[in-house]
Scaffold this active site. Structure first.
Site, mmCIF file in Angstrom:
data_model
loop_
_atom_site.group_PDB
_atom_site.id
_atom_site.type_symbol
_atom_site.label_atom_id
_atom_site.label_comp_id
_atom_site.label_asym_id
_atom_site.label_seq_id
_atom_site.Cartn_x
_atom_site.Cartn_y
_atom_site.Cartn_z
ATOM 1 N N LYS A 1 -6.995 5.867 11.958
ATOM 2 C CA LYS A 1 -7.280 6.495 10.658
ATOM 3 C C LYS A 1 -7.705 7.945 10.835
ATOM 4 O O LYS A 1 -8.467 8.254 11.747
ATOM 5 C CB LYS A 1 -8.377 5.709 9.943
ATOM 6 N N CYS B 1 -7.532 -11.595 -0.274
ATOM 7 C CA CYS B 1 -7.697 -11.230 1.127
ATOM 8 C C CYS B 1 -8.034 -12.473 1.952
ATOM 9 O O CYS B 1 -9.066 -13.122 1.721
ATOM 10 C CB CYS B 1 -8.779 -10.174 1.298
ATOM 11 N N CYS C 1 -13.495 -2.554 5.230
ATOM 12 C CA CYS C 1 -12.555 -1.742 4.444
ATOM 13 C C CYS C 1 -13.263 -0.843 3.422
ATOM 14 O O CYS C 1 -12.758 0.211 3.094
ATOM 15 C CB CYS C 1 -11.544 -2.632 3.730
ATOM 16 N N ARG D 1 0.862 -1.194 0.000
ATOM 17 C CA ARG D 1 0.000 0.000 0.000
ATOM 18 C C ARG D 1 0.890 1.233 0.000
ATOM 19 O O ARG D 1 1.742 1.384 0.880
ATOM 20 C CB ARG D 1 -0.891 -0.031 1.234
ATOM 21 N N ARG E 1 -2.492 6.163 9.777
ATOM 22 C CA ARG E 1 -2.312 5.755 8.371
ATOM 23 C C ARG E 1 -2.472 6.955 7.431
ATOM 24 O O ARG E 1 -2.571 8.083 7.871
ATOM 25 C CB ARG E 1 -3.322 4.661 8.063
ATOM 26 N N CYS F 1 -16.059 -9.215 4.029
ATOM 27 C CA CYS F 1 -16.204 -9.587 5.435
ATOM 28 C C CYS F 1 -16.591 -8.343 6.212
ATOM 29 O O CYS F 1 -16.707 -7.259 5.634
ATOM 30 C CB CYS F 1 -14.916 -10.217 5.979
ATOM 31 N N LYS G 1 -4.835 0.018 14.680
ATOM 32 C CA LYS G 1 -4.722 0.972 13.578
ATOM 33 C C LYS G 1 -5.459 2.264 13.906
ATOM 34 O O LYS G 1 -6.371 2.282 14.740
ATOM 35 C CB LYS G 1 -5.271 0.370 12.300
ATOM 36 N N CYS H 1 -14.621 -3.554 -1.664
ATOM 37 C CA CYS H 1 -13.262 -3.847 -1.196
ATOM 38 C C CYS H 1 -12.650 -4.923 -2.098
ATOM 39 O O CYS H 1 -13.328 -5.502 -2.943
ATOM 40 C CB CYS H 1 -13.277 -4.314 0.254
HETATM 41 FE FE1 SF4 Z 1 -10.613 -8.178 3.159
HETATM 42 FE FE2 SF4 Z 1 -12.715 -7.869 4.730
HETATM 43 FE FE3 SF4 Z 1 -11.168 -5.749 4.185
HETATM 44 FE FE4 SF4 Z 1 -12.701 -6.767 2.295
HETATM 45 S S1 SF4 Z 1 -13.421 -5.816 4.220
HETATM 46 S S2 SF4 Z 1 -10.538 -6.228 2.061
HETATM 47 S S3 SF4 Z 1 -12.678 -8.940 2.751
HETATM 48 S S4 SF4 Z 1 -10.567 -7.571 5.334
#
Ligand code: SF4
Length: 567
Positions: free
Chosen positions: A213, A438, A481, A78, A147, A477, A211, A432
């Site tokens: 942000k 991932c 993100c 990143r 970050r 998930c 983390k 995401c």
């Molecule tokens: Fe991975 Fe979950 Fe983040 Fe999507 S929301 S990038 S699945 S950790």
């Protein structure tokens, strides 16, 4: 959990940080091991602070196992871009690196960063070196530190936008870790001489509990989703002059399925301060979290839980005690949208800016759509800058009258889709990365959302809603993100092909959504949304957003506090 207990029982991750010699660990030895494409387990954790994650291609797991090979390990890198502003030279450098060492895709993240996927261990150091050679870096792009600092997308829109963008860079620089480990490991920097100690004046050797942000927003646009951040600043201007900021604290999106002690949270807007105090205020909030965050349970370690545990009165008192900061009452502001501007706009200085829609933030030449090549050709002639937006798009910024036609010709040559020609739902979509790389994803997101939106577009068209702004976000998930819990339609992967559906967030990023139905297949998602969208089309009040409508019509209860997300 009381503070005593929190301080007395540090998690294993805290011990790892303490013993890492300021984030060095044995990363160098791990990188040199030719027998595996992986790093040692502890180094896999520490390397996040350096801006990279180890991943494995889950699509290939079975085949590799069959061949008695270890999983295909690779690394996500990143690249930190404070405020999202890059030069054409940096754009070309990132474009070239994505072809040479990654999987050819240039991923634009929801935090205005570049991301590479699929970098093999043997190429990791070279890639990091070349990123730094372009005057970008990756330190603190991940890990328990502040970050990439986000900023509203176009610093050239007005003098206020420019000043706020400068502040975002200053905060980023002020909160960057000071350890020399990054330079030693990736840039062959000189080792610290014997007896000389690294110092981390703000973080200390344990860094933050989790983390952290930070984002800035300039009303009426909330394109950084400022309230989803641990720390946020809402710019307050009068007569076109920046006066100061409203401070926001305690936002965060992630929760863990089945663990109701975890929840997403919209930040509190806690008070106003004059612009001259911005670095002191940013540091004071970081120090508060450093000293009071939960260091025994990582799932409850974000600032949002610290604020809920200790309360805002204690937070304000600590700001005064540690940094002499006294906040004034919150100043009035209004957010109207979360989205980006697409197509051409002109700023007060006479320059042009073109907002390009990048679906899922993924720039790649695929199926005859050569978006990556188009941006590369533009970078080759562009005399201005590029701005990565918090919605995974890019702005070709600071285009002069004389250059405008050349940029337009390239966009036309490659048939780059005009964002404003798409349904307003697609324009306001975020996904995401999720599968296949991932490790945490239960379901597809980036590869699937465009196809699902194709089908929802048919429902929107049938109900005359194609040009009605509705936000939709999908993640693989519940880590959040893609900020799914601030979308009017949030879809979060629960199992392969199955999603939890969340409804009821505001369109402006000020209210969370709530679980409406669990474990839906595509067919069930469409069957669930069809009658609600039809009802919305027929019975909405003038200018009423979808998220507000589903609450007024009792489809779902409004979530007014993160703590009530599961209630
Ligand atoms: Fe991975 Fe979950 Fe983040 Fe999507 S929301 S990038 S699945 S950790």
């Amino acid at each position: 959990m009381d503070q005593e207990k929190v301080q007395n029982a540090p998690s294993s991750f805290e011990v790892l940080k303490e013993n890492s010699n300021y984030l060095r660990g044995t990363i160098e030895e791990s990188l040199k091991d030719p027998l595996t494409g992986s790093l040692r387990p502890d180094d896999q954790l520490l390397i996040k602070f350096h801006g990279t994650y180890q991943q494995q291609d889950r699509d290939l797991d079975d085949e590799r196992k069959h061949q008695k090979l270890e999983p295909l390990y690779s690394f996500l890198i990143r690249v930190r871009v404070p405020g999202g502003v890059t030069t054409p030279q940096q754009w070309l450098a990132m474009d070239a690196l994505s072809d040479q060492y990654a999987d050819s895709a240039l991923k634009l993240t929801t935090r205005q960063a570049f991301q590479f996927h699929g970098v093999l261990k043997r190429n990791l150091k070279t890639t990091m070196k070349e990123i730094n050679a372009s005057l970008l870096d990756t330190i603190a792009a991940c890990g328990d530190v502040n970050r990439n600092v986000m900023c509203s997308a176009n610093p050239f829109e007005s003098p206020v936008h420019g000043e706020v963008a400068e502040d975002s860079k200053r905060i980023s620089a002020h909160l960057t870790p000071q350890t020399r480990a990054y330079h030693e490991i990736w840039l062959d920097g000189e080792l610290i001489a014997g007896g000389e100690e690294d110092v981390e004046p703000i973080y200390g050797k344990h860094y933050l509990p989790r983390k952290f942000k930070t984002a800035m927003a300039i009303p009426p646009r909330n394109d950084t989703d400022v309230l989803s951040n641990d720390l946020g600043f809402i710019a307050i201007a009068e007569g076109g002059v920046l006066q100061g900021y409203n401070l926001t604290v305690g936002g965060g999106m992630a929760y863990t399925f089945g663990n109701n002690a975890t929840y997403p949270r919209v930040a509190d807007v806690v008070g106003y301060f004059p612009k001259e105090q911005i670095l002191e205020v940013a540091e004071a909030v970081v120090v508060f979290q450093r000293d009071h965050g939960n260091r025994s349970e990582r799932k409850n370690a974000r600032l949002k839980y610290t604020i809920d545990r200790l309360g805002l009165d204690f937070f304000r008192a600590e700001l005064k005690r540690t940094h002499g900061i006294e906040l004034a009452p919150v100043r009035a502001y209004t957010f109207e949208t979360l989205g980006d501007k697409y197509g051409w706009t002109k700023s007060e200085d006479g320059l042009w800016h073109y907002g390009v829609f990048v679906e899922g933030g993924k720039l790649i030449d695929k199926d005859g759509y050569l978006a990556k090549t188009a941006l590369r050709e533009i970078a080759e002639i562009h005399e201005g800058t590029f701005i990565l937006t918090g919605n995974q798009n890019v702005v070709i910024a600071q285009v002069s009258d004389s250059q405008k036609q050349k940029v337009e010709a390239i966009l036309k040559k490659y048939k780059i889709v005009e964002g404003s020609s798409l349904s307003m739902m697609r324009q306001n979509s975020i996904a995401c990365a999720a599968l296949p790389l991932c490790a945490l994803s239960f379901a597809e997101a980036e590869r699937y959302l465009p196809k699902l939106v194709d089908k929802i577009d048919e429902i929107l068209e049938a109900n005359g809603l194609l040009q009605t702004p509705i936000s939709i976000r999908m993640t693989g998930c519940s880590n959040g993100c893609g900020r799914p819990f601030l979308a009017e339609i949030g879809l979060v992967g629960k199992a392969p092909g199955k999603y939890n559906l969340y409804l009821g967030a505001s369109f402006t990023g000020t209210r969370l959504n709530k679980l409406y139905k669990e474990m839906l297949s595509e067919e069930e998602i469409l069957a669930t949304l069809t009658p609600i969208l039809a009802d919305y089309a027929k019975n909405k009040n003038a200018d009423e957003h979808f998220g507000d409508f589903v609450i007024r019509k009792d489809y779902i209860k409004a979530v007014l506090e993160g703590k009530n997300f599961h209630a």
